[in-house]
Design an enzyme around this catalytic site. Structure first.
Site, short mmCIF file in Angstrom:
data_model
loop_
_atom_site.label_atom_id
_atom_site.label_comp_id
_atom_site.label_asym_id
_atom_site.label_seq_id
_atom_site.Cartn_x
_atom_site.Cartn_y
_atom_site.Cartn_z
N TYR A 179 -0.82 -0.72 10.63
CA TYR A 179 -1.07 -0.99 9.21
C TYR A 179 0.10 -0.46 8.38
CZ TYR A 179 -3.46 -1.10 4.67
OH TYR A 179 -3.79 -1.35 3.37
N SER A 232 0.85 -1.20 0.00
CA SER A 232 0.00 0.00 0.00
C SER A 232 0.88 1.24 0.00
CB SER A 232 -0.87 0.01 1.25
OG SER A 232 -1.48 1.27 1.40
N1 LIG Z 1 -8.84 -0.88 -0.38
C1 LIG Z 1 -7.84 -0.02 -0.36
O1 LIG Z 1 -8.03 1.22 -0.39
C2 LIG Z 1 -6.42 -0.50 -0.30
C3 LIG Z 1 -5.40 0.44 -0.45
C4 LIG Z 1 -4.08 0.03 -0.40
C5 LIG Z 1 -3.80 -1.31 -0.20
N2 LIG Z 1 -4.79 -2.21 -0.05
C6 LIG Z 1 -4.43 -3.61 0.17
O2 LIG Z 1 -5.00 -4.38 -0.86
C7 LIG Z 1 -5.28 -5.69 -0.35
C8 LIG Z 1 -6.74 -6.01 -0.64
O3 LIG Z 1 -7.52 -5.01 -0.03
P1 LIG Z 1 -9.09 -4.94 -0.19
O4 LIG Z 1 -9.46 -3.53 0.02
O5 LIG Z 1 -9.54 -5.67 -1.38
O6 LIG Z 1 -9.50 -5.75 1.14
P2 LIG Z 1 -10.83 -6.53 1.49
O7 LIG Z 1 -11.96 -5.99 0.72
O8 LIG Z 1 -10.89 -6.55 2.98
O9 LIG Z 1 -10.49 -8.02 0.96
C9 LIG Z 1 -9.49 -8.77 1.60
C10 LIG Z 1 -9.38 -10.14 0.99
O10 LIG Z 1 -8.37 -10.85 1.71
C11 LIG Z 1 -8.92 -12.08 2.19
N3 LIG Z 1 -8.30 -12.45 3.45
C12 LIG Z 1 -8.22 -11.71 4.58
N4 LIG Z 1 -7.61 -12.41 5.54
C13 LIG Z 1 -7.29 -13.62 5.00
C14 LIG Z 1 -6.68 -14.79 5.51
N5 LIG Z 1 -6.25 -14.87 6.77
N6 LIG Z 1 -6.50 -15.85 4.67
C15 LIG Z 1 -6.94 -15.78 3.39
N7 LIG Z 1 -7.54 -14.69 2.86
C16 LIG Z 1 -7.72 -13.64 3.66
C17 LIG Z 1 -10.41 -11.79 2.33
O11 LIG Z 1 -11.18 -12.97 2.23
P3 LIG Z 1 -11.79 -13.84 3.45
O12 LIG Z 1 -12.31 -12.88 4.49
O13 LIG Z 1 -12.84 -14.64 2.75
O14 LIG Z 1 -10.67 -14.69 3.93
C18 LIG Z 1 -10.65 -10.95 1.06
O15 LIG Z 1 -10.77 -11.79 -0.05
C19 LIG Z 1 -4.93 -5.67 1.12
O16 LIG Z 1 -3.63 -6.20 1.30
C20 LIG Z 1 -4.95 -4.19 1.46
O17 LIG Z 1 -4.12 -3.87 2.55
C21 LIG Z 1 -6.11 -1.84 -0.08
#
Ligand SMILES: NC(=O)c1ccc[n+]([C@@H]2O[C@H](COP(=O)([O-])OP(=O)(O)OC[C@H]3O[C@@H](n4cnc5c(N)ncnc54)[C@H](OP(=O)(O)O)[C@@H]3O)[C@@H](O)[C@H]2O)c1
Length: 261
Positions: free
Chosen positions: A161, A148
């Site tokens: 984070y 991120s």
């Molecule tokens: N959204 C943003 O603005 C943003 C910005 C910068 C970086 N990011 C990064 O991008 C990535 C995805 O973010 P997102 O916004 O799509 O998050 P999200 O909507 O919370 O989705 C997270 C995904 O990770 C899976 N997950 C979480 N814990 C897990 C575990 N222990 N084992 C296996 N799967 C797991 C969840 O599925 P289950 O709950 O089904 O396991 C889900 O599929 C993250 O690393 C986040 O830090 C996001």
């Protein structure tokens, strides 16, 4: 290597690529998996929620559903074995899974910090450790890790984070230094704000917010170009890259002004 040559080897056209997306049940990972399926790739999709993975796959015969908790080494090892047994190998492992919790200094406690680091830092590192022997034995392949822009420098509300993501950026850079000379691809993916369940709970204004589908398209385009760092949206990440260059006095003042915190 030429000044403008891609930092990573270019992949074959998507219909010949086998991709494992970890964290693909919703959010950025789900959108990326669906976009890759549309592009014709074979895509293994993993996360804990099997029902949601089935919805993402939508019956596509090129999707392989491999539920797991990626913080559990035995889950990851079993899924990796199954994927390679079914496909005879895997070309790209995309580690997207992560979680978020706002923590300010006065809210810090060890249990919450450990839980966040377990998912955001130890999970990806353990997953790389599990897949690397297989990739090295295969002789080709690539790993992409979603970190991120919050890992660039310290930001308020991101006490742990930000640390997890800064650690992941450093880890991925070092992975690149080791693996690129051996012909493997390593991608560092740094999104800005993306509308997903993870950011839904944010109470503040998120500048340059994009959709998960837009994020997926950016990720795929960056991989197709052979970029090392895939960061987006550029209008936002360019500002953060500039802030990264400032001396602390100016950086802290700029962050306070922008966030009011
Ligand atoms: N959204 C943003 O603005 C943003 C910005 C910068 C970086 N990011 C990064 O991008 C990535 C995805 O973010 P997102 O916004 O799509 O998050 P999200 O909507 O919370 O989705 C997270 C995904 O990770 C899976 N997950 C979480 N814990 C897990 C575990 N222990 N084992 C296996 N799967 C797991 C969840 O599925 P289950 O709950 O089904 O396991 C889900 O599929 C993250 O690393 C986040 O830090 C996001």
């Amino acid at each position: 290597m030429g000044l403008f040559a891609p930092l990573n080897p270019l992949l074959a056209p998507w219909p010949r690529v086998r991709v494992w997306v970890i964290g693909a049940s919703y959010g950025i990972g789900a959108a990326t998996a669906q976009e890759l399926l549309r592009a014709g790739a074979r895509v293994a999709i993993s996360a804990r929620s099997e029902d949601k993975l089935r919805a993402v796959a939508a019956g596509d015969p090129r999707a392989l559903i491999a539920p797991l908790d990626f913080t559990q080494g035995s889950d990851v090892a079993a899924a990796w074995e199954r994927i390679r047994a079914e496909w005879g190998g895997c070309d790209l492992v995309l580690i997207v899974a992560g979680t978020h919790k706002e923590i300010r200094a006065w809210e810090l406690n060890e249990a919450e910090a450990d839980a966040l680091l377990e998912v955001n830092l130890n999970g990806p590192i353990a997953t790389v450790a599990a897949v690397l022997p297989g990739l090295l034995a295969q002789g080709t392949g690539a790993i992409g890790i979603v970190s991120s822009v919050a890992g660039y420098r310290g930001l308020p509300k991101a006490l742990i984070y930000g640390a997890s993501k800064a650690g992941l950026i450093n880890f991925t850079e070092t992975l690149y230094l080791d693996l690129q000379p051996r012909g493997f691809g390593v991608y560092l993916i740094n999104p800005g704000f993306v509308a997903t369940p993870l950011t839904e709970k944010n109470q503040f204004n998120m500048p340059h917010l994009i959709t998960a589908d837009e994020a997926a398209q950016e990720i795929i385009a960056g991989i197709e170009r052979g970029d090392f760092e895939i960061h987006f949206p550029r209008a936002f990440t360019r500002q953060l890259k500039f802030l990264r260059l400032l001396p602390y006095r100016l950086y802290f003042a700029a962050v306070r002004k922008a966030t009011g915190l």
